[in-house]
Motif scaffolding. Sequence first.
Motif, PDB file in Angstrom:
ATOM      1  N   LEU A 217       7.463   1.203  -3.385  1.00  0.00           N
ATOM      2  CA  LEU A 217       6.581   1.904  -2.447  1.00  0.00           C
ATOM      3  C   LEU A 217       5.476   2.617  -3.224  1.00  0.00           C
ATOM      4  CD1 LEU A 217       9.202   3.409   0.041  1.00  0.00           C
ATOM      5  CD2 LEU A 217       7.981   1.224   0.162  1.00  0.00           C
ATOM      6  N   VAL A 218       4.245   2.258  -2.917  1.00  0.00           N
ATOM      7  CA  VAL A 218       3.065   2.775  -3.611  1.00  0.00           C
ATOM      8  C   VAL A 218       2.192   3.504  -2.597  1.00  0.00           C
ATOM      9  CG1 VAL A 218       1.088   2.160  -5.068  1.00  0.00           C
ATOM     10  CG2 VAL A 218       3.176   0.780  -5.135  1.00  0.00           C
ATOM     11  N   GLN A 219       1.461   4.514  -3.050  1.00  0.00           N
ATOM     12  CA  GLN A 219       0.587   5.268  -2.158  1.00  0.00           C
ATOM     13  C   GLN A 219      -0.677   5.640  -2.902  1.00  0.00           C
ATOM     14  OE1 GLN A 219      -0.206   8.728  -2.205  1.00  0.00           O
ATOM     15  NE2 GLN A 219      -0.977   9.002  -0.128  1.00  0.00           N
ATOM     16  N   ALA A 220      -1.790   5.730  -2.180  1.00  0.00           N
ATOM     17  CA  ALA A 220      -3.071   5.921  -2.861  1.00  0.00           C
ATOM     18  C   ALA A 220      -3.911   7.068  -2.312  1.00  0.00           C
ATOM     19  CB  ALA A 220      -3.881   4.622  -2.798  1.00  0.00           C
ATOM     20  N   GLY A 221      -3.369   7.932  -1.496  1.00  0.00           N
ATOM     21  CA  GLY A 221      -4.149   9.056  -0.967  1.00  0.00           C
ATOM     22  C   GLY A 221      -3.983  10.304  -1.819  1.00  0.00           C
ATOM     23  N   SER A 222      -5.069  11.076  -1.976  1.00  0.00           N
ATOM     24  CA  SER A 222      -5.013  12.276  -2.815  1.00  0.00           C
ATOM     25  C   SER A 222      -5.390  13.539  -2.066  1.00  0.00           C
ATOM     26  CB  SER A 222      -5.932  12.107  -4.034  1.00  0.00           C
ATOM     27  OG  SER A 222      -5.514  11.021  -4.832  1.00  0.00           O
ATOM     28  N   SER A 223      -5.493  13.472  -0.741  1.00  0.00           N
ATOM     29  CA  SER A 223      -5.694  14.678   0.054  1.00  0.00           C
ATOM     30  C   SER A 223      -4.398  15.482   0.056  1.00  0.00           C
ATOM     31  CB  SER A 223      -6.073  14.302   1.484  1.00  0.00           C
ATOM     32  OG  SER A 223      -4.987  13.636   2.115  1.00  0.00           O
ATOM     33  N   GLU A 224      -4.400  16.645   0.655  1.00  0.00           N
ATOM     34  CA  GLU A 224      -3.167  17.445   0.723  1.00  0.00           C
ATOM     35  C   GLU A 224      -2.084  16.681   1.477  1.00  0.00           C
ATOM     36  OE1 GLU A 224      -2.520  20.436  -0.881  1.00  0.00           O
ATOM     37  OE2 GLU A 224      -4.384  19.782  -1.836  1.00  0.00           O
ATOM     38  N   ASP A 225      -2.447  16.087   2.612  1.00  0.00           N
ATOM     39  CA  ASP A 225      -1.475  15.269   3.349  1.00  0.00           C
ATOM     40  C   ASP A 225      -1.027  14.088   2.502  1.00  0.00           C
ATOM     41  OD1 ASP A 225      -1.462  16.823   5.648  1.00  0.00           O
ATOM     42  OD2 ASP A 225      -3.101  15.714   6.589  1.00  0.00           O
ATOM     43  N   GLY A 226      -1.979  13.480   1.776  1.00  0.00           N
ATOM     44  CA  GLY A 226      -1.651  12.343   0.935  1.00  0.00           C
ATOM     45  C   GLY A 226      -0.685  12.704  -0.171  1.00  0.00           C
ATOM     46  N   LYS A 227      -0.893  13.849  -0.810  1.00  0.00           N
ATOM     47  CA  LYS A 227       0.000  14.265  -1.888  1.00  0.00           C
ATOM     48  C   LYS A 227       1.393  14.612  -1.352  1.00  0.00           C
ATOM     49  CE  LYS A 227      -3.152  17.132  -3.584  1.00  0.00           C
ATOM     50  NZ  LYS A 227      -3.854  18.112  -4.459  1.00  0.00           N
ATOM     51  N   ASP A 228       1.449  15.224  -0.180  1.00  0.00           N
ATOM     52  CA  ASP A 228       2.753  15.491   0.428  1.00  0.00           C
ATOM     53  C   ASP A 228       3.488  14.188   0.725  1.00  0.00           C
ATOM     54  OD1 ASP A 228       2.611  18.255   0.369  1.00  0.00           O
ATOM     55  OD2 ASP A 228       1.803  18.438   2.406  1.00  0.00           O
ATOM     56  N   PHE A 229       2.754  13.219   1.248  1.00  0.00           N
ATOM     57  CA  PHE A 229       3.341  11.922   1.572  1.00  0.00           C
ATOM     58  C   PHE A 229       3.831  11.236   0.297  1.00  0.00           C
ATOM     59  CE2 PHE A 229       3.275   7.418   2.531  1.00  0.00           C
ATOM     60  CZ  PHE A 229       3.796   7.349   3.821  1.00  0.00           C
ATOM     61  N   ALA A 230       2.998  11.270  -0.750  1.00  0.00           N
ATOM     62  CA  ALA A 230       3.379  10.646  -2.019  1.00  0.00           C
ATOM     63  C   ALA A 230       4.632  11.281  -2.589  1.00  0.00           C
ATOM     64  CB  ALA A 230       2.229  10.750  -3.013  1.00  0.00           C
ATOM     65  N   ALA A 236       5.149   4.970  -6.904  1.00  0.00           N
ATOM     66  CA  ALA A 236       3.977   4.885  -7.771  1.00  0.00           C
ATOM     67  C   ALA A 236       2.782   5.378  -6.955  1.00  0.00           C
ATOM     68  CB  ALA A 236       3.740   3.464  -8.258  1.00  0.00           C
ATOM     69  N   VAL A 237       1.886   6.083  -7.622  1.00  0.00           N
ATOM     70  CA  VAL A 237       0.721   6.667  -6.949  1.00  0.00           C
ATOM     71  C   VAL A 237      -0.538   6.193  -7.660  1.00  0.00           C
ATOM     72  CG1 VAL A 237      -0.445   8.787  -6.244  1.00  0.00           C
ATOM     73  CG2 VAL A 237       2.056   8.704  -6.288  1.00  0.00           C
TER      74      VAL A 237
END
Length: 461
Positions: A217-230, A236-237
């Motif tokens: 599972l990979v994630q590519a968002g760096s907003s606050e919501d994105g970092k919480d999700f990651a 892997a981010v």
Amino acid sequence: MPRTPDRKHLHLNAFLMSVGHHEAAWRLPESPARGGTDLAHYQNLARIAERGKLDSVFLADSPVLFGDPGRRPSSKLEPTVLLTALAGVTSRIGLIATASTSYNEPYNLARRFASLDHVSGGRAGWNIVTTAGAEAARNFGLDDTPLHHERYERAAEFVDVATKLWDSWADDAVVADKERGVHALAERVRRVEHRGAYFRVDGPLNVERSPQGYPLLVQAGSSEDGKDFAARYAEAVFTAQQTLEDGIAFYQDVKQRAVSLGRDPDGVKILPGIVPVIGDTEAEARELDAELDRLISPEYAKRQLAQKLRIAPEDLHLDRELPEDIPTEDEIEGAKSRYTLIVDLARRERLTVRQLIGRLGGGRGHRTFAGTAEQVADTIEHWYESGAADGFNIMPAVLPSGLERFVDRVVPLLQERGLFRTEYSGTTLRDHYGLARPDNRLFDPSATGAGRPAGVLVDAR
């Protein structure tokens, strides 16, 4: 966050973008005219990456036509289909596809990724994105994109459903007992009966549990919501950081968020993007970079930048800095972190719009670097040893030459320094990233019979 003393090596992923990440790469004589839909081109790239023992190749995707197709290649193949074809010409390298939780359904997507994991022998990865933009929304009968936090709420439930579906078959469900006429143990296949705010899914999946249990599972968002999700879900981010200080801050932030959720921080690999332009000398590399920038259409690029900044193109002047009066991140609904990165880069280095367009032309906000193979290796080592990265998302400006130069010139230097593998030690993508195969949530993994599942027995009749 300091390095653990038993670390093995950094991780390298090849981000394959048609004929290269620089928007003018297609204009070079070496570029295949229709690289975006050329299977042989992608097969060649996958073989090059595997020759370099890279962890994985990665394909971005979005359910919308981006940019002006008259100005640059815009056609792209659906990534899980393309990676299935690449699985047949490779044997070890991981295969990561982007798929949106905004415009897919959990059952179909879980089935596609389980299929890719089976076909590839356990090399599949899913880059989870929450698609923004009214253009994409209108392709699915919607007037506009859902709000930022709603997209992440849907994404969280989507991942929860997908992982339940992947777990709906126990690892020992299939016995294929021809003598008794029993192919699978019905009590080891279970419905998930999910009922949530966004999805109602009964299950089970119509594909047995795959070699990896479920894809990386990979994630590519760096907003606050994105970092919480990651921190909650990602293994892997993929991120974009322009400076070492920002890289260290992001690395520590996401790792600490993971720790606060009871996760091992080493189970979340941080891979910033880097766009290396490699020459025999620094001067040659800079000339290659400048040649690409000269091929950018400035007026077209200005319109694209204006769209990203949510302002009118006439408010941008090529030989002036960005205007002071532009939206804040709080006023932006989509791609918040990338918006902030672009604005911060322009303000920090006092770039004119023309200069900013050149910097964005190669990596759309990712760090671009022109230099020799030794300088690229030094940069990677410095970020890695400084605690800003567990590895890198390599984004060649031009393909295939940029990937060939990285594999043939930079990788050997990293291997000589003991920073990167010389051979694959495992067969799955999780093996490459040093991650364990996930336990099955619907069954007790230590039991030989039926466990105490969260799901429901499938009718055995």
